[in-house]
Motif scaffolding. Structure first.
Motif, PDB file in Angstrom:
ATOM      1  N   UNK A  77      45.441  40.285  39.851  1.00 45.63           N
ATOM      2  CA  UNK A  77      45.513  38.926  39.294  1.00 45.63           C
ATOM      3  C   UNK A  77      44.190  38.520  38.661  1.00 45.63           C
ATOM      4  N   UNK A  78      43.099  38.971  39.267  1.00 52.36           N
ATOM      5  CA  UNK A  78      41.772  38.639  38.744  1.00 52.36           C
ATOM      6  C   UNK A  78      41.332  39.588  37.627  1.00 52.36           C
ATOM      7  N   UNK A  79      42.178  40.602  37.359  1.00 50.97           N
ATOM      8  CA  UNK A  79      41.886  41.595  36.319  1.00 50.97           C
ATOM      9  C   UNK A  79      40.555  42.304  36.578  1.00 50.97           C
ATOM     10  N   UNK A  80      40.349  42.697  37.814  1.00 47.60           N
ATOM     11  CA  UNK A  80      39.131  43.389  38.224  1.00 47.60           C
ATOM     12  C   UNK A  80      39.414  44.880  38.387  1.00 47.60           C
ATOM     13  N   UNK A  81      38.584  45.697  37.805  1.00 47.00           N
ATOM     14  CA  UNK A  81      38.751  47.144  37.924  1.00 47.00           C
ATOM     15  C   UNK A  81      38.242  47.615  39.278  1.00 47.00           C
ATOM     16  N   UNK A  82      38.892  48.639  39.802  1.00 48.72           N
ATOM     17  CA  UNK A  82      38.467  49.204  41.076  1.00 48.72           C
ATOM     18  C   UNK A  82      38.985  50.626  41.196  1.00 48.72           C
ATOM     19  N   UNK A  83      38.298  51.387  42.032  1.00 49.71           N
ATOM     20  CA  UNK A  83      38.753  52.730  42.366  1.00 49.71           C
ATOM     21  C   UNK A  83      39.480  52.657  43.706  1.00 49.71           C
ATOM     22  N   UNK A  84      40.711  53.121  43.735  1.00 51.84           N
ATOM     23  CA  UNK A  84      41.506  53.077  44.961  1.00 51.84           C
ATOM     24  C   UNK A  84      41.425  54.420  45.684  1.00 51.84           C
ATOM     25  N   UNK A  85      41.068  54.368  46.956  1.00 51.00           N
ATOM     26  CA  UNK A  85      41.010  55.574  47.775  1.00 51.00           C
ATOM     27  C   UNK A  85      41.932  55.401  48.981  1.00 51.00           C
ATOM     28  N   UNK A  86      42.900  56.277  49.091  1.00 54.34           N
ATOM     29  CA  UNK A  86      43.818  56.214  50.235  1.00 54.34           C
ATOM     30  C   UNK A  86      43.079  56.668  51.488  1.00 54.34           C
ATOM     31  N   UNK A  87      43.165  55.859  52.519  1.00 55.90           N
ATOM     32  CA  UNK A  87      42.482  56.139  53.779  1.00 55.90           C
ATOM     33  C   UNK A  87      43.506  56.292  54.897  1.00 55.90           C
ATOM     34  N   UNK A  88      43.490  57.436  55.581  1.00 51.27           N
ATOM     35  CA  UNK A  88      44.322  57.637  56.766  1.00 51.27           C
ATOM     36  C   UNK A  88      43.580  57.006  57.942  1.00 51.27           C
ATOM     37  N   UNK A  89      43.713  55.712  58.057  1.00 52.87           N
ATOM     38  CA  UNK A  89      42.871  54.932  58.972  1.00 52.87           C
ATOM     39  C   UNK A  89      43.055  55.322  60.426  1.00 52.87           C
ATOM     40  N   UNK A  90      44.245  55.862  60.774  1.00 58.55           N
ATOM     41  CA  UNK A  90      44.506  56.241  62.162  1.00 58.55           C
ATOM     42  C   UNK A  90      43.650  57.442  62.594  1.00 58.55           C
ATOM     43  N   UNK A  91      43.075  58.149  61.633  1.00 60.04           N
ATOM     44  CA  UNK A  91      42.218  59.296  61.968  1.00 60.04           C
ATOM     45  C   UNK A  91      40.805  58.860  62.346  1.00 60.04           C
ATOM     46  N   UNK A  92      40.477  57.592  62.073  1.00 65.96           N
ATOM     47  CA  UNK A  92      39.148  57.050  62.395  1.00 65.96           C
ATOM     48  C   UNK A  92      38.035  57.965  61.881  1.00 65.96           C
ATOM     49  N   UNK A  93      38.116  58.298  60.610  1.00 62.90           N
ATOM     50  CA  UNK A  93      37.111  59.142  59.967  1.00 62.90           C
ATOM     51  C   UNK A  93      35.726  58.499  60.133  1.00 62.90           C
ATOM     52  N   UNK A 119      38.636  39.189  52.265  1.00 62.62           N
ATOM     53  CA  UNK A 119      38.385  39.789  50.957  1.00 62.62           C
ATOM     54  C   UNK A 119      39.017  38.936  49.858  1.00 62.62           C
ATOM     55  N   UNK A 120      40.255  38.502  50.081  1.00 64.07           N
ATOM     56  CA  UNK A 120      40.951  37.693  49.082  1.00 64.07           C
ATOM     57  C   UNK A 120      40.215  36.381  48.818  1.00 64.07           C
ATOM     58  N   UNK A 121      39.766  35.733  49.870  1.00 66.23           N
ATOM     59  CA  UNK A 121      39.032  34.467  49.705  1.00 66.23           C
ATOM     60  C   UNK A 121      37.705  34.715  48.971  1.00 66.23           C
ATOM     61  N   UNK A 122      37.039  35.792  49.314  1.00 68.04           N
ATOM     62  CA  UNK A 122      35.778  36.153  48.655  1.00 68.04           C
ATOM     63  C   UNK A 122      36.001  36.350  47.155  1.00 68.04           C
ATOM     64  N   UNK A 123      37.011  37.148  46.807  1.00 66.98           N
ATOM     65  CA  UNK A 123      37.284  37.414  45.392  1.00 66.98           C
ATOM     66  C   UNK A 123      37.662  36.134  44.650  1.00 66.98           C
ATOM     67  N   UNK A 124      38.405  35.271  45.329  1.00 65.43           N
ATOM     68  CA  UNK A 124      38.814  34.014  44.691  1.00 65.43           C
ATOM     69  C   UNK A 124      37.620  33.077  44.455  1.00 65.43           C
ATOM     70  N   UNK A 125      36.628  33.148  45.321  1.00 64.82           N
ATOM     71  CA  UNK A 125      35.434  32.320  45.156  1.00 64.82           C
ATOM     72  C   UNK A 125      34.493  32.887  44.096  1.00 64.82           C
ATOM     73  N   UNK A 126      34.327  34.198  44.110  1.00 63.61           N
ATOM     74  CA  UNK A 126      33.386  34.829  43.189  1.00 63.61           C
ATOM     75  C   UNK A 126      33.927  34.845  41.762  1.00 63.61           C
ATOM     76  N   UNK A 127      35.226  35.060  41.635  1.00 64.73           N
ATOM     77  CA  UNK A 127      35.863  35.147  40.322  1.00 64.73           C
ATOM     78  C   UNK A 127      36.828  33.959  40.200  1.00 64.73           C
ATOM     79  N   UNK A 128      36.337  32.856  39.652  1.00 67.41           N
ATOM     80  CA  UNK A 128      37.062  31.588  39.709  1.00 67.41           C
ATOM     81  C   UNK A 128      38.164  31.447  38.670  1.00 67.41           C
ATOM     82  N   UNK A 129      38.174  32.323  37.678  1.00 65.45           N
ATOM     83  CA  UNK A 129      39.257  32.251  36.710  1.00 65.45           C
ATOM     84  C   UNK A 129      40.564  32.659  37.389  1.00 65.45           C
ATOM     85  N   UNK A 130      41.653  32.077  36.949  1.00 62.88           N
ATOM     86  CA  UNK A 130      42.963  32.291  37.568  1.00 62.88           C
ATOM     87  C   UNK A 130      42.907  32.046  39.081  1.00 62.88           C
ATOM     88  N   UNK A 131      42.580  30.821  39.486  1.00 60.42           N
ATOM     89  CA  UNK A 131      42.453  30.535  40.925  1.00 60.42           C
ATOM     90  C   UNK A 131      43.757  30.777  41.677  1.00 60.42           C
TER      91      UNK A 131
END
Length: 223
Positions: free
Chosen positions: A22-38, A67-79
């Motif tokens: 929604x904020x049109x922010x680029x990011x790299x997505x990394x799948x994490x198998x969180x149950x492995x507690x790497x 994280x959502x609240x942080x992004x909404x505060x830092x990037x105020x366009x499209x609140x």
């Protein structure tokens, strides 16, 4: 570029992915198998839970709502939260409803049991009692979504907000495993179709997991 550690069927990871979209922010997505507690991941978030967002400047953020609240505060366009304090409080109430009550009563008992319990280190069988409980509770939640959308344009009021994202990502995970009785809840279905058609939601509809194909209607915008 910012990096998001996530899992495709984690609703909280999906929440952050949609907010980034929604904020049109680029990011790299990394799948994490969180149950492995790497260890490298635990160093980022000691709870070993996704999502975790690492900003370009090295700031590490955990917990989807934070994280959502942080992004909404830092990037105020499209609140994604209303400017009016009372409406903002209502949106946050609904975020809490879906991220806590709905998740605990429904998503965790269906996706958690059917998917993550098998993926975890113990590969245990799902608890049929918890699955039956979730199916008995999901209808009341869908009725509530219908009740809200019959009185408002979106869940929290006149504008699309974090409340809609929080609800839709939970349902999207359930829809991935074909566990939403849409035909019994046309008002909720119509609202979800509107969310589903937003560009920010499209990447979620392209998610696939090995050995777990979604039903045909999952990516259909006119389902």
């Amino acid at each position: 570029m910012r990096t998001l550690y996530h899992h495709p069927l984690c609703p909280f990871s999906r929440l952050v992915r949609v907010v980034l979209g929604e904020k049109k922010l680029e990011f790299e997505a990394r799948i994490e198998k969180f149950w492995e507690a790497r260890p490298e991941f635990v160093a980022l978030n000691p709870s070993s839970e996704v999502p975790v967002l690492v900003e370009d400047n090295g700031v590490v953020l955990a917990d989807a709502i934070a994280i959502a609240e942080y992004l909404n505060e830092i990037h105020r366009e499209l609140p994604l939260l209303p400017a009016d304090p009372a409406l903002r409080a209502e949106a946050r109430r609904l975020v809490g409803w879906f991220c806590h009550k709905f998740y605990n009563e429904v998503t965790d008992n269906l996706v958690g049991q059917k998917v993550f319990r098998r993926l975890g280190s113990h590969h245990s069988e799902p608890d049929s009692t918890r699955i039956r409980l979730a199916f008995s509770l999901i209808r009341a939640h869908l009725d509530y979504i219908g009740w809200l959308t019959e009185r408002r344009s979106w869940l929290a009021g006149a504008a699309f907000s974090l409340a809609d994202i929080s609800a839709a990502v939970q349902l999207s995970c359930l829809d991935f495993i074909g566990d939403v009785p849409w035909d019994e809840h046309p008002a909720a279905k119509d609202w979800y179709a509107r969310v589903k058609s937003r560009p920010s939601f499209r990447p979620l509809l392209a998610d696939h997991l090995p050995g777990l194909p979604p039903p045909r209607h999952y990516a259909d915008l006119d389902f």
